[in-house]
Motif scaffolding. Structure first.
Motif, PDB file in Angstrom:
ATOM      1  N   ASP A   1       0.913  -1.266  -0.128  1.00  0.00           N
ATOM      2  CA  ASP A   1      -0.201  -0.033  -0.023  1.00  0.00           C
ATOM      3  C   ASP A   1       0.680   1.251  -0.050  1.00  0.00           C
ATOM      4  O   ASP A   1       0.763   1.838   1.133  1.00  0.00           O
TER       5      ASP A   1
ATOM      6  N   ARG B   1      -6.828   6.289  -3.865  1.00  0.00           N
ATOM      7  CA  ARG B   1      -7.919   5.744  -3.209  1.00  0.00           C
ATOM      8  C   ARG B   1      -8.752   6.892  -2.220  1.00  0.00           C
ATOM      9  O   ARG B   1      -9.943   7.021  -2.539  1.00  0.00           O
TER      10      ARG B   1
ATOM     11  N   LYS C   1      -2.631   5.169  -1.800  1.00  0.00           N
ATOM     12  CA  LYS C   1      -3.491   5.644  -0.745  1.00  0.00           C
ATOM     13  C   LYS C   1      -4.057   7.309  -1.252  1.00  0.00           C
ATOM     14  O   LYS C   1      -5.208   7.548  -1.157  1.00  0.00           O
TER      15      LYS C   1
ATOM     16  N   ASP D   1      -8.832  -4.068   2.802  1.00  0.00           N
ATOM     17  CA  ASP D   1      -7.615  -4.205   2.077  1.00  0.00           C
ATOM     18  C   ASP D   1      -7.565  -5.566   1.757  1.00  0.00           C
ATOM     19  O   ASP D   1      -6.877  -5.732   0.547  1.00  0.00           O
TER      20      ASP D   1
END
Length: 724
Positions: A27, A35, A32, A351
């Motif tokens: 990640d 997202r 991030k 996740d």
């Protein structure tokens, strides 16, 4: 069974999928960011609806600063603000303001700085901090504290904590130190909460607010939920942790309200567009004439947040909707969201689900891209993209769940691009080789069928029924003798190019050019329906083309110099495939069917007609205009072979002229069988009838009387030949 190239492609594709899966598991920051932007877009499409809630912001706005002077105001004025709000029935008063330094505008502090003033006199003067502390004592006032990188001060906690499940104390962001409050203010406040909206987050957009901080042993609430706690008069937070793992938060119960949290104790903000109804100007509260009834009604029973929207005080934040709003309004929106029960949630297993989707869909795309056409693979990729977007959107719209669609989509796109590129560079190399090898010999439609039919082209010999054609130039030796070598080549190129096109146009395969001859066949390398009919149609088209070439003197021989051809066609069993050496081979056909077709072509000169076919071909093209040409002994055959002359296509066969010719021709054949004296007369009549159909039959009938042996006792020979 997979080819080696396909096996390599699958291995490389799966390796890329594994790398992308591990990257998503790690990640990185770019994931991030993507997202977060995606979730922002969802909120912009469907923001939380603004509903009147018992939550207000008393705004130290530009108008208040113009009326009462620049910030910071003396704290006795803030005491007046607290008194007024308390008198109007505020359920809680939360200050999004730091009170870390003494009030420099306090009379006591001002006098102390004047030289020569008796210190005892200064002690007798009022102190604004004491006034403010006295004002908040016993009232539902919550003060804010900030985070600090210096010292080790931590504020006292005014509430208790109860836990269900494993301890979540280590879950929230870490509080190393805070800004100390004035002691008397800290002691008299009903609650203390941190005012940091996104500590440690580099993004300017505030998407999630940590409701708690931790020093590893103690939890510290933020300003919004501390105000909610004080407004309800409850003393304890009830926090839920994971049943089997410490350091995870799932929810917080604050009086009558349960708030779903992220594992780190954050609340995903679901914001409304900024509304004027949320704000009350501070000057309206502390005006000399007192607050208006509308203001008093808005304050009564409400949780009040005191903060500033003045641009010069630099407390402006960016929401998920892209709006610049005062930081204090986000604390108010957090409480509004809790009161409305409209939450956004990103489950702990989100996740894991996204990582699993990347792995599964990536493997699926590798398989699809390797084993089906790129167009189908692209459609599958687009469907997967659409499904991911729709599933994510519906989860947000109906359940408030936040699932990232872009990470699987981006990973799937990379996988599809890599697998497709490998296929184009390596796997489709075989198809390109086939196209290069057969592009000069097959029609585009036939080549397309070979490319898209599994196992349509197999290397090696294959026994199958073929229709074989041989084409030869009449009197080529004589023509070549009067031409220079370069002229001979030019003549052949012009003629063979024009004739061979009809083979390709009728789904035939050009086998080879042998000097002035063409060999072609139908029904290989893949099945061709009505292959005999298509071969005959190609021969008829060659006849028409040659007529046009002669009429236009395309060969440059001058008027009256006509070029003729002979065409022989036979349908039978032959072996077709790649033949030759390992390093050099040709796709060709061999067998008795090939030999018979060649022998029939050589009979055209003897028969006096340009297109002859065997009886086996004739049985497959009975709708064509055919006339019997006798049974001819062929070299290498023990019995004679029945042949027929192709007069024309189905249109000619249906004409009245051909019907009349056919009657006379049958009578002539019967006369030849029976040695009738009427033969010569019938030949003359047949010539007349033939002239009305096609000019080329004149020579055919002129020679037929000299070939009477070809029409006698043929039945036994034909049956014997068929048995062989």
């Amino acid at each position: 069974m997979m080819t080696r190239a396909q096996q390599i492609g699958v291995v490389i594709g799966l390796a890329i999928v594994a790398a992308l899966t591990m990257l998503r598991a790690d990640d990185p920051g770019i994931f991030k960011l993507i997202r977060g932007v995606t979730f922002d877009e969802y909120q912009r499409l469907v923001p939380r609806s603004f509903e009147p809630m018992p939550v207000r912001v008393v705004d130290i706005d530009e108008a208040s600063l113009r009326e009462f002077g620049q910030w910071p105001w003396p704290r006795d004025r803030l005491a007046l603000l607290v008194d007024r709000l308390s008198q109007m029935g505020a359920a809680a008063i939360a200050f999004d303001v730091l009170f870390a330094e003494p009030d420099r505008l306090s009379p006591r502090n001002v006098v102390r700085e004047v030289a020569g003033v008796d210190p005892l006199l200064a002690e007798k003067l009022p102190d604004n901090d004491e006034i403010f502390a006295g004002s908040i004592a016993g009232k539902p006032v919550v003060l804010g504290f900030g985070l600090s990188n210096e010292g080790g001060y931590r504020p006292p906690v005014k509430a208790g904590f109860a836990f269900t499940g494993e301890s979540p104390v280590s879950a929230p962001p870490f509080l190393s130190a805070s800004t100390p409050l004035r002691p008397q203010l800290e002691a008299n406040a009903a609650g203390l909460g941190h005012i940091s909206l996104n500590p440690g987050n580099p993004s300017p957009v505030v998407r999630a607010v940590p409701l708690f901080l931790t020093d590893g042993e103690q939890l510290y609430p933020n300003l919004a939920i501390e105000a909610l706690r004080v407004a309800q008069g409850v003393s304890t937070y009830v926090l839920s942790g994971a049943p089997d793992r410490a350091g995870v938060m799932t929810s917080a119960k604050i009086g009558d309200f349960v708030v779903p949290l992220t594992a780190a104790g954050e609340l995903w903000l679901y914001v409304t567009p900024d509304r004027a109804e949320r704000y009350i100007s501070a000057r309206q509260v502390i005006a000399g004439a007192g607050a208006s009834p509308d203001v008093a009604a808005a304050v009564n029973g409400s949780i009040i947040f005191v903060g500033t929207s003045a641009a010069g005080l630099q407390d402006i934040r960016v929401t998920a909707l892209g709006e610049n709003v005062p930081g204090v309004s986000l604390h108010a929106q957090a409480v509004e969201q809790i009161l409305s029960g409209q939450f956004l949630s990103r489950p702990d297993w989100a996740d894991g689900l996204e990582i699993l989707v990347i792995a599964v869909l990536g493997c699926l795309l590798v398989v699809v891209t390797t084993f089906v056409s790129p167009a189908v693979a692209l459609i599958c990729g687009l469907l997967i993209t659409a499904m991911a977007l729709v599933a994510s959107w519906l989860s947000f719209l109906y359940a408030g769940l936040l699932f990232d669609p872009l990470a699987p989509i981006i990973s799937g796109s990379i996988t599809h691009f890599a697998a497709t590129s490998f296929r184009i560079l390596v796997i489709d190399r075989e198809r390109r080789a086939v196209r290069r090898a057969f592009g000069h010999y097959l029609s585009p439609s036939l080549l397309h069928r070979i490319e898209h039919t599994r196992d349509a082209l197999r290397l090696g010999g294959d026994d199958r029924e073929l229709t074989v054609m041989f084409v030869d130039v009449r009197n080529f030796t004589e023509i070549s003798e009067r031409l220079a070598p370069a002229e001979v080549v030019r003549f052949l190129n012009t003629l063979l190019d024009a004739l061979s096109r009809h083979v390709v146009a009728n789904e035939g395969t050009l086998d080879k050019f042998i000097g002035d001859s063409i060999m072609a066949f139908w029904n290989a390398p893949i099945d061709v329906t009505d292959h005999a009919t298509k071969a005959v149609r190609a021969a008829l088209a060659m006849r028409e083309t040659l007529t046009e070439l002669n009429a236009g003197d395309a060969f440059g021989f001058g008027p009256g110099q006509q070029v003729g051809i002979g065409i022989g066609i036979h349908t039978g069993l032959a072996c077709v495939g790649n033949m030759g050496a390992k390093t050099r081979f040709n796709y060709s056909a061999v067998g008795d069917a090939v030999n018979v077709a060649a022998r029939i072509e050589s009979c055209c000169k003897e028969v006096g007609f340009d297109i002859l076919i065997s009886d086996s071909t004739a049985k497959l093209v009975q709708t064509m205009a055919l006339v019997e040409a006798g049974a001819i002994p062929l070299k290498g055959k023990s019995s004679r072979t029945k042949i027929l002359a192709v007069v024309g296509n189905e249109r000619v066969a249906a004409s009245r002229e051909f019907a009349a010719l056919d009657i006379v021709h049958r009578q002539l054949i019967q006369a030849l069988h029976s040695h009738s004296r009427n033969t010569r007369k019938l030949v003359g009549t047949a010539k007349l009838r033939a002239a009305q159909v096609i000019g080329g039959l004149t020579e055919f009938y002129q020679r037929i009387s000299a070939r009477t042996d070809h029409f006698r006792d043929v039945s036994e020979d034909i049956e014997k030949n068929a048995a062989d």
